[in-house]
Scaffold this active site. Structure first.
Site, PDB file in Angstrom:
ATOM      1  N   SER A  20       0.862  -1.177   0.000  1.00  0.00           N
ATOM      2  CA  SER A  20       0.000   0.000   0.000  1.00  0.00           C
ATOM      3  C   SER A  20       0.902   1.233   0.000  1.00  0.00           C
ATOM      4  CB  SER A  20      -0.940  -0.041   1.215  1.00  0.00           C
ATOM      5  OG  SER A  20      -1.816   1.068   1.209  1.00  0.00           O
ATOM      6  N   HIS A  47      -2.560  -0.840  -3.205  1.00  0.00           N
ATOM      7  CA  HIS A  47      -3.779  -0.069  -2.992  1.00  0.00           C
ATOM      8  C   HIS A  47      -3.725   1.234  -3.793  1.00  0.00           C
ATOM      9  CE1 HIS A  47      -4.252  -2.076   1.228  1.00  0.00           C
ATOM     10  NE2 HIS A  47      -4.542  -2.898   0.241  1.00  0.00           N
ATOM     11  N   ASP A 140      -4.707  -5.167   5.634  1.00  0.00           N
ATOM     12  CA  ASP A 140      -5.012  -5.978   4.463  1.00  0.00           C
ATOM     13  C   ASP A 140      -3.896  -6.990   4.246  1.00  0.00           C
ATOM     14  OD1 ASP A 140      -6.446  -6.792   2.224  1.00  0.00           O
ATOM     15  OD2 ASP A 140      -5.417  -5.378   0.897  1.00  0.00           O
TER      16      ASP A 140
END
Length: 204
Positions: A20, A47, A140
């Site tokens: 991310s 992300h 995540d």
């Protein structure tokens, strides 16, 4: 390890790089040293906002000898080839060794989702799956890691000291299922050693 059958898994390792915030630098450092003849397929999830203009694929392609392309529906996983998740789409791995894409929708935070990628990777690739969790905020990949481990795969994570953002790597380590927590400069060599050791893994 699960007693998951490998009869229908691909005949080569599949590496999932998930990240991310701070991910571009981490991905470039991991992919740059890997050789063009890497005996593994690679899938990248970072992300991004669904309406984000995608520059990630081109930037990664310039940083590595591997072939890097944006993932498309029904693409086939191929050794030496990096497939990058497009903005606004979740990436799934479908048997045998193919890519599926679904709209990520309007609900944040994890878009594209590392958990969805890793869970489907685990089910379809079993012990040939290698999940690598890089810098990022949030948790995540935590559920996906559990799936990878359940089906006999392997998990690496970037260490806190070399992570621009430590949330995702820390959440990964908290599962107790990460086989190696490594500084960013050491991850490429670890990935290469792992896939070379496992490229001839026998099917059961």
């Amino acid at each position: 390890m699960s007693n998951h059958s490998t009869a229908d898994v691909p005949g080569f390792p599949v590496v999932a790089l998930v990240t991310s915030a701070g991910g571009l630098n981490a991905l470039c450092q991991v992919l740059s040293p890997l050789p063009a003849d890497l005996p593994a397929a690679v899938v990248v999830v970072q992300h991004q906002q669904p309406d984000h203009t995608n520059h990630l694929t081109a930037l990664l392609d310039r940083s590595t000898a591997l072939t890097v392309t944006l993932a498309r529906e029904n693409d086939t996983l191929t050794p030496g080839h990096v497939l990058v998740a497009p903005p606004g789409r979740h990436v799934l791995i479908s048997a045998p060794a193919r890519i599926g894409l679904i709209d990520s929708g309007a609900i944040p935070p994890a878009r594209p989702s590392a958990d969805l990628l890793l869970a489907t990777l685990a089910v379809t690739c079993g012990p040939r799956a290698l999940a690598v969790v890089l810098t990022g905020r949030g948790t995540d990949a935590q559920a996906g890691i559990r799936a990878v481990a359940h089906y006999g795969g392997t998990v690496f994570a970037q260490d806190q000291a070399s992570s621009a953002y430590g949330g995702m790597p820390a959440a990964a380590a908290d599962t107790g299922l990460v086989q190696a927590v490594l500084p960013l400069p050491d991850l490429a060599a670890a990935i290469l050693a792992h896939v070379r050791d496992n490229r001839h893994l026998r099917r059961s």
